[in-house]
Scaffold this active site. Structure first.
Site, PDB file in Angstrom:
ATOM      1  N   GLU A 123     -33.579  -9.461  -5.938  1.00  0.00           N
ATOM      2  CA  GLU A 123     -32.324  -9.735  -5.223  1.00  0.00           C
ATOM      3  C   GLU A 123     -32.544  -9.566  -3.706  1.00  0.00           C
ATOM      4  O   GLU A 123     -31.916 -10.245  -2.908  1.00  0.00           O
ATOM      5  CB  GLU A 123     -31.214  -8.778  -5.705  1.00  0.00           C
ATOM      6  CG  GLU A 123     -29.854  -9.051  -5.047  1.00  0.00           C
ATOM      7  CD  GLU A 123     -28.730  -8.108  -5.512  1.00  0.00           C
ATOM      8  OE1 GLU A 123     -28.998  -7.180  -6.303  1.00  0.00           O
ATOM      9  OE2 GLU A 123     -27.578  -8.320  -5.066  1.00  0.00           O
ATOM     10  N   GLU A 164     -17.849   4.676 -14.523  1.00  0.00           N
ATOM     11  CA  GLU A 164     -16.618   5.105 -13.850  1.00  0.00           C
ATOM     12  C   GLU A 164     -15.365   4.442 -14.407  1.00  0.00           C
ATOM     13  O   GLU A 164     -14.275   5.006 -14.311  1.00  0.00           O
ATOM     14  CB  GLU A 164     -16.712   4.872 -12.335  1.00  0.00           C
ATOM     15  CG  GLU A 164     -16.769   3.421 -11.860  1.00  0.00           C
ATOM     16  CD  GLU A 164     -18.185   2.846 -11.764  1.00  0.00           C
ATOM     17  OE1 GLU A 164     -19.060   3.335 -12.485  1.00  0.00           O
ATOM     18  OE2 GLU A 164     -18.402   1.901 -10.980  1.00  0.00           O
ATOM     19  N   TYR A 174     -14.210  -5.048   1.268  1.00  0.00           N
ATOM     20  CA  TYR A 174     -13.456  -4.723   2.484  1.00  0.00           C
ATOM     21  C   TYR A 174     -12.068  -5.354   2.449  1.00  0.00           C
ATOM     22  O   TYR A 174     -11.113  -4.848   3.023  1.00  0.00           O
ATOM     23  CB  TYR A 174     -14.182  -5.256   3.725  1.00  0.00           C
ATOM     24  CG  TYR A 174     -15.351  -4.420   4.152  1.00  0.00           C
ATOM     25  CD1 TYR A 174     -15.212  -3.055   4.385  1.00  0.00           C
ATOM     26  CD2 TYR A 174     -16.595  -4.991   4.337  1.00  0.00           C
ATOM     27  CE1 TYR A 174     -16.289  -2.287   4.776  1.00  0.00           C
ATOM     28  CE2 TYR A 174     -17.687  -4.226   4.729  1.00  0.00           C
ATOM     29  CZ  TYR A 174     -17.525  -2.868   4.949  1.00  0.00           C
ATOM     30  OH  TYR A 174     -18.588  -2.110   5.338  1.00  0.00           O
ATOM     31  N   THR A 224      14.654  -1.261   3.821  1.00  0.00           N
ATOM     32  CA  THR A 224      14.901  -1.341   2.373  1.00  0.00           C
ATOM     33  C   THR A 224      16.068  -2.290   2.106  1.00  0.00           C
ATOM     34  O   THR A 224      15.993  -3.156   1.232  1.00  0.00           O
ATOM     35  CB  THR A 224      15.199   0.074   1.810  1.00  0.00           C
ATOM     36  OG1 THR A 224      14.035   0.868   1.988  1.00  0.00           O
ATOM     37  CG2 THR A 224      15.570   0.033   0.344  1.00  0.00           C
ATOM     38  N   HIS A 230     -21.357   0.583 -15.560  1.00  0.00           N
ATOM     39  CA  HIS A 230     -20.429   1.298 -14.674  1.00  0.00           C
ATOM     40  C   HIS A 230     -19.595   2.306 -15.483  1.00  0.00           C
ATOM     41  O   HIS A 230     -18.497   1.972 -15.926  1.00  0.00           O
ATOM     42  CB  HIS A 230     -19.484   0.305 -13.997  1.00  0.00           C
ATOM     43  CG  HIS A 230     -20.126  -0.523 -12.947  1.00  0.00           C
ATOM     44  ND1 HIS A 230     -20.261  -0.101 -11.647  1.00  0.00           N
ATOM     45  CD2 HIS A 230     -20.689  -1.743 -12.999  1.00  0.00           C
ATOM     46  CE1 HIS A 230     -20.876  -1.028 -10.941  1.00  0.00           C
ATOM     47  NE2 HIS A 230     -21.142  -2.045 -11.740  1.00  0.00           N
ATOM     48  N   LYS A 254      14.632   5.912   7.849  1.00  0.00           N
ATOM     49  CA  LYS A 254      15.484   4.733   7.991  1.00  0.00           C
ATOM     50  C   LYS A 254      15.551   3.909   6.700  1.00  0.00           C
ATOM     51  O   LYS A 254      14.526   3.679   6.048  1.00  0.00           O
ATOM     52  CB  LYS A 254      14.925   3.850   9.114  1.00  0.00           C
ATOM     53  CG  LYS A 254      15.121   4.471  10.490  1.00  0.00           C
ATOM     54  CD  LYS A 254      16.604   4.566  10.769  1.00  0.00           C
ATOM     55  CE  LYS A 254      16.946   4.845  12.203  1.00  0.00           C
ATOM     56  NZ  LYS A 254      18.380   5.079  12.371  1.00  0.00           N
ATOM     57  N   SER A 302       0.812  -1.232   0.000  1.00  0.00           N
ATOM     58  CA  SER A 302       0.000   0.000   0.000  1.00  0.00           C
ATOM     59  C   SER A 302       0.838   1.272   0.000  1.00  0.00           C
ATOM     60  O   SER A 302       0.471   2.259   0.613  1.00  0.00           O
ATOM     61  CB  SER A 302      -0.952   0.059   1.208  1.00  0.00           C
ATOM     62  OG  SER A 302      -1.722  -1.091   1.271  1.00  0.00           O
ATOM     63  N   VAL A 303       2.006   1.244  -0.665  1.00  0.00           N
ATOM     64  CA  VAL A 303       2.783   2.488  -0.742  1.00  0.00           C
ATOM     65  C   VAL A 303       2.775   3.036  -2.172  1.00  0.00           C
ATOM     66  O   VAL A 303       3.553   3.924  -2.515  1.00  0.00           O
ATOM     67  CB  VAL A 303       4.234   2.330  -0.225  1.00  0.00           C
ATOM     68  CG1 VAL A 303       4.227   1.978   1.250  1.00  0.00           C
ATOM     69  CG2 VAL A 303       5.028   1.315  -1.015  1.00  0.00           C
ATOM     70  N   GLU A 342       3.586  -6.041 -12.518  1.00  0.00           N
ATOM     71  CA  GLU A 342       3.615  -5.715 -11.093  1.00  0.00           C
ATOM     72  C   GLU A 342       3.293  -6.961 -10.277  1.00  0.00           C
ATOM     73  O   GLU A 342       2.276  -7.624 -10.509  1.00  0.00           O
ATOM     74  CB  GLU A 342       2.577  -4.616 -10.793  1.00  0.00           C
ATOM     75  CG  GLU A 342       2.572  -4.236  -9.333  1.00  0.00           C
ATOM     76  CD  GLU A 342       1.370  -3.373  -8.916  1.00  0.00           C
ATOM     77  OE1 GLU A 342       0.638  -2.865  -9.785  1.00  0.00           O
ATOM     78  OE2 GLU A 342       1.171  -3.237  -7.697  1.00  0.00           O
ATOM     79  N   CYS A 399     -25.305   1.359 -11.609  1.00  0.00           N
ATOM     80  CA  CYS A 399     -25.648  -0.059 -11.490  1.00  0.00           C
ATOM     81  C   CYS A 399     -26.668  -0.267 -10.368  1.00  0.00           C
ATOM     82  O   CYS A 399     -27.837   0.024 -10.559  1.00  0.00           O
ATOM     83  CB  CYS A 399     -24.388  -0.893 -11.325  1.00  0.00           C
ATOM     84  SG  CYS A 399     -24.665  -2.574 -11.876  1.00  0.00           S
ATOM     85  N   LEU A 400     -26.250  -0.698  -9.184  1.00  0.00           N
ATOM     86  CA  LEU A 400     -27.219  -0.816  -8.090  1.00  0.00           C
ATOM     87  C   LEU A 400     -27.892   0.544  -7.850  1.00  0.00           C
ATOM     88  O   LEU A 400     -29.062   0.605  -7.492  1.00  0.00           O
ATOM     89  CB  LEU A 400     -26.526  -1.300  -6.809  1.00  0.00           C
ATOM     90  CG  LEU A 400     -27.462  -1.489  -5.619  1.00  0.00           C
ATOM     91  CD1 LEU A 400     -28.472  -2.588  -5.870  1.00  0.00           C
ATOM     92  CD2 LEU A 400     -26.677  -1.786  -4.353  1.00  0.00           C
TER      93      LEU A 400
HETATM   94  N1  GLN Z   1     -26.531  -6.398  -7.255  1.00  0.00           N
HETATM   95  C1  GLN Z   1     -26.948  -5.834  -8.494  1.00  0.00           C
HETATM   96  C2  GLN Z   1     -26.959  -6.866  -9.624  1.00  0.00           C
HETATM   97  O1  GLN Z   1     -26.328  -7.880  -9.536  1.00  0.00           O
HETATM   98  C3  GLN Z   1     -26.102  -4.632  -8.866  1.00  0.00           C
HETATM   99  C4  GLN Z   1     -24.689  -4.981  -9.163  1.00  0.00           C
HETATM  100  C5  GLN Z   1     -23.749  -3.777  -9.201  1.00  0.00           C
HETATM  101  O2  GLN Z   1     -24.066  -2.716  -8.680  1.00  0.00           O
HETATM  102  N2  GLN Z   1     -22.592  -3.928  -9.798  1.00  0.00           N
HETATM  103  O3  GLN Z   1     -27.595  -6.670 -10.619  1.00  0.00           O
END
Ligand code: GLN
Length: 546
Positions: free
Chosen positions: A407, A511, A55, A193, A509, A189, A15-16, A142, A383-384
Site C-alpha cells: 500500500e 473496537e 476529518y 429553538t 476492528h 436563550k 453536534s449537540v 434520526e 488493522c493498520l
Molecule cells: N489501509 C489498510 C488496508 O486497507 C488498513 C485499513 C484499516 O486500518 N482499516 O488494509
C-alpha cells in the site's frame, strides 16, 4: 402490535448530541421490554461514508453485514446493545442511485420521476425495511443535520407522510435543540429553538417533544416558555445539561420522565420495569477516583477525536472493567517522524495504533511500534496497527528498512503486507474492501486465546491488505505468534510478539464490538497489561489496592 416510530430532528446547530439522545431513548424502551432498532438518515449525497475523509465525517462505523456507516450507529449499538444492519443508515446518494437505476430499467413505465413521490417513496420503503429486517417493536429514526438544510427536505417530507401512513398514534417527533448562553447577561436563550420549531412546522411537522440541550442549568420557567411558544406539552420539554459521563444520558432522561411519557403517548404498556442498577454502577464507577493509565494513541487524524470514537469508547469500557481511568495522549504520527512526541511514548503505559489508510504518517507509526517492542511497553494494533507492527518486525528480523506494505511501497523487496488476490484489479473505492464479520480461530496458549477464553470468535473487518503468507515461517522462527487465523488457516487475523508483556494486533476492528457493560476482551487484556506497567512505573503502594 403496530410498529412505533420515534423520529429525531435537530434544531439550531448540529453536534449537540442528537445521536446520543436517540440511542439513550432506545435504551429506555429496551429497558421496558421492547425490541428496538435505529436508523440514521444522512442528507449528504455520498453513497456511504466509506470514502469520506475522517476529518469531514469522523469515524466510519462498520456493521456485522459490512455496511460502512455513520458513527451515530456506534452510539445506537453501544446504548441499545443490538446489532444493526445496512438498512439502518441511508443517504441521499443511496436513494437517488436506487431511483435512477429503476428509471434506467424502465420500472417507472415512462413516468416523470420527481422528489415527491418517487424519492419520498423510496425513503419510506427503506424506513419500512428497518423494522421488518430487525423485527423491532420500535424504530428510532434520526435525521442528520439540522432543520433548514436543503438536503434534508425530502427526508422530512417522507417522515411527514409517514405520520399519516402509519397513524399519528404510531409516530412521535422529538426535536433536539440548543439553548445558547449569553455571557454578558448570563442568560440562556430560547429564540433559536422557537425559530427552528417554526421552520419544522412550516414543512408540516409539529414536534411532540423538545429536548433542550445546554451547557448550563435550565430553569423551569424557561421550559414553560419553550412549551408555550412552541406549542408542546410542558411535560415534553426536557432540559438536558451537558454531562461528562456519556452513559449517564439514559439515566437523566429516565429521571426526567421521558420513558413513561413515551409509553403514554405511544399507547404502550411497559413489558417490564426498567432495571438501571448496572448503568448506575457504570456511571458511579466513571465518576469515582481511579488510578490513571496513560495510553498514547498514535494516529494521523488525532486532531479530530471523533475519528477514533469507537476506539476511545472501547478504551473507556475496558478501563472501567480494570478499575482504572484511561488518559489518552493523542500523538500525531507525522510528528513522530519529525522527532516530536517521543517523550509522550516514554511516559505511556500502553501504545495503541488504530486503523488508517494511505502513506502519510506511516513511518511515525512504525517508530511507535518499534518503541513499544524495544521498550516492552504494551502495544495494541488495530488493522493498520497490525500491519505496522508486522512491518516493524520485518525491518528488525531482515535488518532492512525496505520491508513495507505494498500500500505504501509498491516495489518493496519485502512485501510483508500485500493485497489479497481477490482485491487485485478492483478499481472502485467504495464498498470493495473485506468488510464485516468474519470468523477467527485462536491458538491454544496464546495471549489472544487467554483474553477471549474461547476457541472461535467473530470480528468486524474493513481493509484491503493482508499479511503476506510467504513470510509466515520466517516470522514464526523469529518470535511472532500468529494466534488468530481464518478457520481455513489462510488469513492472519491476530499476531503477537513473543517475549513481550503484551504486543498484540488484529487485522480486524475489535473496537466496534465493545459495549459499556461488556468490554472487548482484547481491550481489557491491553489495559490490564498497561495497568501492570503503570503499577511498576509508579511504584505507589496504594496503587496496588484496586
Ligand atoms: N489501509 C489498510 C488496508 O486497507 C488498513 C485499513 C484499516 O486500518 N482499516 O488494509
Amino acid at each position: 402490535m403496530a410498529t412505533k416510530y420515534i423520529i429525531f430532528t435537530g434544531g439550531v446547530v448540529s453536534s449537540v448530541g442528537k445521536g446520543v439522545t436517540a440511542a439513550a431513548i432506545g435504551r429506555l424502551l429496551k429497558e421496558r421490554g421492547f425490541t428496538v432498532t435505529a436508523q440514521k438518515l444522512d442528507p449528504y449525497i455520498n453513497v456511504d461514508p466509506g470514502t469520506m475523509s475522517p476529518y469531514q465525517h469522523g469515524e466510519v462505523y462498520v456493521l456485522d453485514d459490512g455496511a460502512e456507516t455513520d458513527l451515530d450507529l456506534g452510539h445506537y449499538e453501544r446504548f441499545i446493545d443490538t446489532s444493526l444492519n445496512k438498512v439502518c443508515n441511508m443517504t441521499t446518494g443511496q436513494i437517488y442511485a436506487e431511483v435512477i437505476a429503476k428509471e434506467r430499467r424502465g420500472d417507472y413505465l415512462g413516468g416523470t420521476i420527481q422528489v415527491i413521490p418517487h424519492i419520498t417513496n423510496e425513503i419510506k420503503r427503506r424506513i419500512g425495511l428497518a423494522g421488518k429486517t430487525t423485527n423491532a417493536d420500535v424504530v428510532l429514526i434520526e435525521v442528520g443535520g439540522t432543520v433548514g438544510d436543503i438536503e434534508s427536505l425530502p427526508f422530512l417530507e417522507a417522515l411527514r407522510q409517514l405520520r399519516s401512513d402509519v397513524g399519528r398514534e404510531n409516530t412521535f417527533f422529538v426535536h433536539v435543540t440548543w439553548l445558547p448562553h449569553i455571557g454578558a447577561t448570563g442568560e440562556l436563550k430560547t429564540k433559536p429553538t422557537q425559530h427552528s420549531v417554526s421552520e419544522l412546522r412550516s414543512i408540516g411537522i409539529a414536534p411532540d417533544m423538545i429536548i433542550a440541550r445546554s451547557d448550563y442549568e435550565v430553569e423551569p420557567s424557561l421550559c414553560e416558555k419553550i412549551a408555550l411558544f412552541c406549542d408542546v406539552d410542558r411535560k415534553a420539554v426536557i432540559p438536558m445539561v451537558t454531562t461528562s459521563v456519556l452513559y449517564e444520558v439514559p439515566l437523566l432522561l429516565e429521571h426526567a420522565g421521558v420513558g413513561d411519557y413515551l409509553m403514554k403517548r405511544l399507547g404502550l404498556e411497559s413489558r417490564r420495569s426498567p432495571v438501571w442498577s448496572e448503568w448506575e454502577k457504570l456511571v458511579n464507577l466513571e465518576r469515582s477516583h481511579r488510578p490513571s493509565v496513560r495510553i498514547a494513541l498514535v494516529g494521523k487524524y488525532v486532531e479530530l477525536h471523533d475519528a477514533y470514537m469507537s476506539v476511545r469508547e472501547a478504551l473507556r469500557h475496558a478501563a472501567l472493567s480494570q478499575g482504572v481511568e484511561v488518559e489518552i495522549d493523542w500523538v500525531l504520527s507525522t510528528d513522530l517522524e519529525k522527532g516530536i512526541g517521543l517523550d509522550v511514548l516514554e511516559k505511556a503505559d500502553g501504545i495503541l495504533v488504530p486503523g488508517g489508510f494511505g502513506s502519510r504518517g506511516i513511518e511515525g507509526k512504525i517508530q511507535a511500534a518499534r518503541f513499544a517492542r524495544t521498550h516492552k511497553i504494551p502495544y495494541f494494533g488495530l488493522c493498520l496497527g497490525m500491519q505496522v507492527m508486522v512491518i516493524e518486525f520485518a525491518r528488525y528480523i531482515f535488518n532492512t528498512d525496505k520491508a513495507n506494505s505494498t500500500e505504501f511501497d509498491r516495489s518493496t523487496p519485502f512485501p510483508v503486507i500485500d493485497l489479497m488476490p481477490d482485491q487485485r484489479g478492483i478499481a472502485d473505492m467504495g464498498g470493495t474492501m473485506r468488510l464485516g464479520l468474519y470468523p477467527c480461530s485462536l491458538s491454544e496458549g496464546s495471549i489472544a486465546q487467554e483474553c477471549y477464553n474461547k476457541p472461535l470468535v467473530f470480528e468486524r473487518h474493513r481493509h484491503r491488505f493482508e499479511f503476506n503468507n510467504t513470510f509466515r515461517d520466517q516470522f514464526v522462527a523469529k518470535g511472532m505468534v500468529f494466534s488468530g487465523l481464518s478457520p481455513d488457516g489462510l488469513l492472519v487475523e491476530i499476531a503477537e510478539v513473543a517475549d513481550h508483556p503484551f504486543m498484540l494486533a488484529t487485522q480486524f476492528h475489535p473496537e466496534f464490538l465493545s459495549r459499556p457493560n461488556r468490554p472487548h476482551p482484547l481491550f481489557a487484556g491491553f489495559l490490564k497489561a498497561a495497568k501492570a506497567k503503570a503499577q511498576i512505573a509508579q511504584g505507589e503502594p496504594g496503587f496496588q489496592s484496586f
